[in-house]
Design a protein around this motif. Sequence first.
Motif, PDB file in Angstrom:
ATOM      1  N   ALA A 262     -13.203  -1.036  76.850  1.00  0.00           N
ATOM      2  CA  ALA A 262     -12.002  -0.424  76.280  1.00  0.00           C
ATOM      3  C   ALA A 262     -11.586   0.790  77.108  1.00  0.00           C
ATOM      4  CB  ALA A 262     -12.253  -0.011  74.831  1.00  0.00           C
ATOM      5  N   GLN A 265      -9.942  -0.440  80.324  1.00  0.00           N
ATOM      6  CA  GLN A 265      -8.609  -0.969  80.024  1.00  0.00           C
ATOM      7  C   GLN A 265      -7.649   0.169  79.705  1.00  0.00           C
ATOM      8  OE1 GLN A 265      -8.365  -4.377  77.407  1.00  0.00           O
ATOM      9  NE2 GLN A 265     -10.415  -5.059  77.962  1.00  0.00           N
ATOM     10  N   ASP A 266      -8.168   1.154  78.987  1.00  0.00           N
ATOM     11  CA  ASP A 266      -7.336   2.307  78.638  1.00  0.00           C
ATOM     12  C   ASP A 266      -6.905   3.049  79.894  1.00  0.00           C
ATOM     13  OD1 ASP A 266      -6.249   4.137  76.591  1.00  0.00           O
ATOM     14  OD2 ASP A 266      -7.659   5.562  77.478  1.00  0.00           O
ATOM     15  N   GLY A 269      -4.534   0.890  81.946  1.00  0.00           N
ATOM     16  CA  GLY A 269      -3.265   0.789  81.219  1.00  0.00           C
ATOM     17  C   GLY A 269      -2.455   2.072  81.325  1.00  0.00           C
ATOM     18  N   ARG A 270      -3.119   3.211  81.123  1.00  0.00           N
ATOM     19  CA  ARG A 270      -2.442   4.498  81.205  1.00  0.00           C
ATOM     20  C   ARG A 270      -1.944   4.768  82.618  1.00  0.00           C
ATOM     21  NH1 ARG A 270      -3.687   8.593  77.176  1.00  0.00           N
ATOM     22  NH2 ARG A 270      -4.639   7.484  75.463  1.00  0.00           N
ATOM     23  N   TYR A 272      -1.037   2.619  84.910  1.00  0.00           N
ATOM     24  CA  TYR A 272       0.166   1.801  85.095  1.00  0.00           C
ATOM     25  C   TYR A 272       1.349   2.449  84.368  1.00  0.00           C
ATOM     26  CZ  TYR A 272       3.419  -2.072  84.530  1.00  0.00           C
ATOM     27  OH  TYR A 272       4.546  -2.845  84.537  1.00  0.00           O
ATOM     28  N   ALA A 273       1.095   2.806  83.115  1.00  0.00           N
ATOM     29  CA  ALA A 273       2.141   3.325  82.253  1.00  0.00           C
ATOM     30  C   ALA A 273       2.755   4.605  82.814  1.00  0.00           C
ATOM     31  CB  ALA A 273       1.559   3.583  80.865  1.00  0.00           C
ATOM     32  N   VAL A 274       1.905   5.549  83.138  1.00  0.00           N
ATOM     33  CA  VAL A 274       2.397   6.848  83.598  1.00  0.00           C
ATOM     34  C   VAL A 274       3.127   6.699  84.928  1.00  0.00           C
ATOM     35  CG1 VAL A 274       1.692   9.124  84.428  1.00  0.00           C
ATOM     36  CG2 VAL A 274       0.717   8.208  82.316  1.00  0.00           C
ATOM     37  N   TYR A 277       6.547   5.152  84.300  1.00  0.00           N
ATOM     38  CA  TYR A 277       7.534   5.746  83.395  1.00  0.00           C
ATOM     39  C   TYR A 277       7.614   7.269  83.378  1.00  0.00           C
ATOM     40  CZ  TYR A 277       8.000   1.010  81.676  1.00  0.00           C
ATOM     41  OH  TYR A 277       8.217  -0.332  81.599  1.00  0.00           O
ATOM     42  N   ALA A 278       6.673   7.955  84.021  1.00  0.00           N
ATOM     43  CA  ALA A 278       6.756   9.422  84.029  1.00  0.00           C
ATOM     44  C   ALA A 278       7.825   9.864  85.023  1.00  0.00           C
ATOM     45  CB  ALA A 278       5.411  10.013  84.399  1.00  0.00           C
ATOM     46  N   PRO A 352       2.912  -5.626  84.239  1.00  0.00           N
ATOM     47  CA  PRO A 352       1.933  -4.920  83.402  1.00  0.00           C
ATOM     48  C   PRO A 352       0.520  -5.466  83.593  1.00  0.00           C
ATOM     49  CG  PRO A 352       3.879  -5.483  82.118  1.00  0.00           C
ATOM     50  CD  PRO A 352       4.027  -6.172  83.440  1.00  0.00           C
ATOM     51  N   PHE A 355      -5.355  -8.178  81.298  1.00  0.00           N
ATOM     52  CA  PHE A 355      -6.808  -7.979  81.244  1.00  0.00           C
ATOM     53  C   PHE A 355      -7.587  -9.265  81.006  1.00  0.00           C
ATOM     54  CE2 PHE A 355      -5.154  -3.721  80.290  1.00  0.00           C
ATOM     55  CZ  PHE A 355      -5.831  -3.009  81.250  1.00  0.00           C
TER      56      PHE A 355
ATOM     57  N   ASP B 266      10.643  12.866  81.365  1.00  0.00           N
ATOM     58  CA  ASP B 266       9.219  12.697  81.637  1.00  0.00           C
ATOM     59  C   ASP B 266       8.450  12.495  80.335  1.00  0.00           C
ATOM     60  OD1 ASP B 266       6.956  12.807  83.532  1.00  0.00           O
ATOM     61  OD2 ASP B 266       6.404  14.577  82.385  1.00  0.00           O
ATOM     62  N   GLY B 269       9.435   9.195  78.723  1.00  0.00           N
ATOM     63  CA  GLY B 269       8.899   8.105  79.544  1.00  0.00           C
ATOM     64  C   GLY B 269       7.400   7.942  79.351  1.00  0.00           C
ATOM     65  N   ARG B 270       6.684   9.065  79.375  1.00  0.00           N
ATOM     66  CA  ARG B 270       5.234   9.024  79.185  1.00  0.00           C
ATOM     67  C   ARG B 270       4.867   8.539  77.791  1.00  0.00           C
ATOM     68  NH1 ARG B 270       1.872  12.405  82.590  1.00  0.00           N
ATOM     69  NH2 ARG B 270       3.158  12.996  84.344  1.00  0.00           N
ATOM     70  N   ALA B 273       5.267   4.913  77.726  1.00  0.00           N
ATOM     71  CA  ALA B 273       4.270   4.308  78.607  1.00  0.00           C
ATOM     72  C   ALA B 273       2.896   4.274  77.940  1.00  0.00           C
ATOM     73  CB  ALA B 273       4.209   5.094  79.911  1.00  0.00           C
ATOM     74  N   TYR B 277       0.777   1.001  76.687  1.00  0.00           N
ATOM     75  CA  TYR B 277      -0.263   0.501  77.583  1.00  0.00           C
ATOM     76  C   TYR B 277      -1.652   1.114  77.416  1.00  0.00           C
ATOM     77  CZ  TYR B 277       3.595  -1.838  79.860  1.00  0.00           C
ATOM     78  OH  TYR B 277       4.672  -2.631  80.105  1.00  0.00           O
ATOM     79  N   ALA B 278      -1.783   2.171  76.629  1.00  0.00           N
ATOM     80  CA  ALA B 278      -3.120   2.745  76.458  1.00  0.00           C
ATOM     81  C   ALA B 278      -3.932   1.878  75.494  1.00  0.00           C
ATOM     82  CB  ALA B 278      -3.016   4.165  75.934  1.00  0.00           C
ATOM     83  N   HIS B 279      -5.239   1.938  75.597  1.00  0.00           N
ATOM     84  CA  HIS B 279      -6.110   1.149  74.725  1.00  0.00           C
ATOM     85  C   HIS B 279      -6.946   2.013  73.807  1.00  0.00           C
ATOM     86  CE1 HIS B 279      -5.630  -2.960  76.447  1.00  0.00           C
ATOM     87  NE2 HIS B 279      -4.993  -2.227  77.323  1.00  0.00           N
ATOM     88  N   ILE B 280      -6.924   3.321  74.031  1.00  0.00           N
ATOM     89  CA  ILE B 280      -7.658   4.268  73.191  1.00  0.00           C
ATOM     90  C   ILE B 280      -6.707   5.430  72.937  1.00  0.00           C
ATOM     91  CG2 ILE B 280      -9.672   5.788  73.062  1.00  0.00           C
ATOM     92  CD1 ILE B 280     -11.037   3.985  75.161  1.00  0.00           C
TER      93      ILE B 280
END
Lengths: 367, 367
Positions: A262, A265-266, A269-270, A272-274, A277-278, A352, A355, B266, B269-270, B273, B277-280
């Motif tokens: 986890a 993956q977190d 995932g983060r 990719y996300a940041v 999109y940041a 995206p 997993f 920002d 967007g964050r 995001a 996409y986060a898992h925790i």
Amino acid sequence: MRITNLLNKPAEWMQGGGPESDIVISSRIRLARNLRGYPFPGWAKKELRAQVVSCIRPALEDIPEMSGAFAEEMTQLSALEKQVLVERHLISREHAAKGPGCAVVINDQQSLSIMVNEEDHLRMQAILPGQQLMTAYRALDQVDSELETRLPYAFDPDYGYLTCCPTNLGTGLRASVMLHLPGLFLSDQMTQTMQGASKIGLAVRGQYGEGTDALANLFQISNQNTLGAKEEDIIAHLERVIEQLLRNEKNARLKVLEDHAAMIQDQIGRAYAVLKYAHIVSSKEALTHLSMIRLGCDMNVFPTEARGIVTRLLTAIQPAHLQITASTKLSMEERDVLRAEIIQENLKALTPPDFRGIIQHRDNENE
Amino acid sequence: MRITNLLNKPAEWMQGGGPESDIVISSRIRLARNLRGYPFPGWAKKELRAQVVSCIRPALEDIPEMSGAFAEEMTQLSALEKQVLVERHLISREHAAKGPGCAVVINDQQSLSIMVNEEDHLRMQAILPGQQLMTAYRALDQVDSELETRLPYAFDPDYGYLTCCPTNLGTGLRASVMLHLPGLFLSDQMTQTMQGASKIGLAVRGQYGEGTDALANLFQISNQNTLGAKEEDIIAHLERVIEQLLRNEKNARLKVLEDHAAMIQDQIGRAYAVLKYAHIVSSKEALTHLSMIRLGCDMNVFPTEARGIVTRLLTAIQPAHLQITASTKLSMEERDVLRAEIIQENLKALTPPDFRGIIQHRDNENE
């Protein structure tokens, strides 16, 4: 030809690829040489340094490997241009600070760079993507041999090549690799790894050498000893250690996946996300997340093709590179915005994280 | 009917909507009442508290608003169930800790809740989505009037309704709204706003009342004075202040967009995001990001329909709600993983932030 022309295209090593490129970013070989009859650069007056440059320049122009290379006195380069070369590992931070009588020569692929009057009269480097230590050594050895027929090297039959600092005496060789070790880092094995490397005469440093942080989980491993061993043996020793480190890193990644799926993956995932999109991203944050995207590529969470893009971004998002891209000086705030834009642009096609591959990979390993 | 049956469906106010729902999450009215001839709950022995419950129960069952309502002794509820009610603002943290002789009654929409033997014999509440203070008051006043014909309220011609704590004396009324004030927060105007509110007899508190943090930029504004004014006047005063606060918040949002567009983009967007996409995801982080998604809805960065989902998630991702959803007790680590899953599931249809609307909105305002 002006070095400025080089700056807008990435160095060959920055593109990624090469053997073991999932973990080994680049391989570097450096040779330190000095001319007989001249004081070391640190002791030499400006006129003597200029004489050394005048002596070295025609020899360099004469050898085929450096024909058409880009040469420049350090004083002709702007602070920004010098910083770009530092970020690409083509010159040292110390050399960037040098004044008159110091120069740099770089070939078109930026795989060979020669600093004149850094700590030694000649500091020559070959840098290639992936694990190519021996290839890099052979290329640089060729340059060195050709120069040796044209220049009076300071050489002692007992000690070997004489260098300013005794730690470089003998071969004048420093072999190093830049490794991406998120597995060892995430499984808390880096301290142990560094201590182990130190015991067998190797140094582990951050991305930009001594005293720099290991951002992006990038670690430089290099030999400490230059005396009393043949160049090929020094390199072969380092290669064996790298092989072991690669095995350890791969095991560590599996272990982390096993124990902390986890969390991995977190973090992926983060990342990719940041990065997608940041709008404001610091250098440190970008490196941290790019490291996780790169790990994601290795783990089949992202397409393998993305690895090259990420590897290039590791350097392209550095402060001087951003300003060269923007063709203007930028404040830290402006850089953070431009960095986010450039990353987004480069990762536009990145889908995206998926997993399912990660888990399959783990299951296969367990069979 | 068991309160357990209520817990799997959200309270009406949690769904969002209602007047001014871009800024006003919910409106609450609370009335404190006591029965003549009985000691206040804090002083009463268990038997006397039980007598009060026996006295109040038939009266409550008799009035149409509470017919078919869910009633329970506090001892019959599990710790988790009580915590869910706290997270929904249907009972107080203090009441959740109460033992025998204390009860709670909640109607089907969960818009009316009555605590028996909290600090007072009766703590009645109406809670509605959006700015509906007067509607909530009228609904609760109706319940109160009907109860008053059936129960011997402790009432003094000079002081009004008698309450355990003198700060509630008189009307026993507490009117409050939950406001989403990211604009004032991001433009550093919250301290000033809170001081201003305090000067005119209002209190500004965090999401879960006194001593709680203002997570998710949610602030509760309520009256401090209960004595010497008519209920409608207390509410009208609060309503005028809210109108002013809404104007301030809207101006603050424009100002922040004007001065810190990149920062807003920002943060939105964050938020998108990380939640995608986060898992925790911790509760605090989730609230912070949900606040920014909600702001994004208000700024046309996301479709307005998403606001309801986000509003519901503000409560649904709280610890007890997660465990009720999972039908089992969860460790903090497990909650963080489930929270991320639930948010992802709920935001599945949410498209990436589109900042073109934001700029247009700003341009229109400037015309």
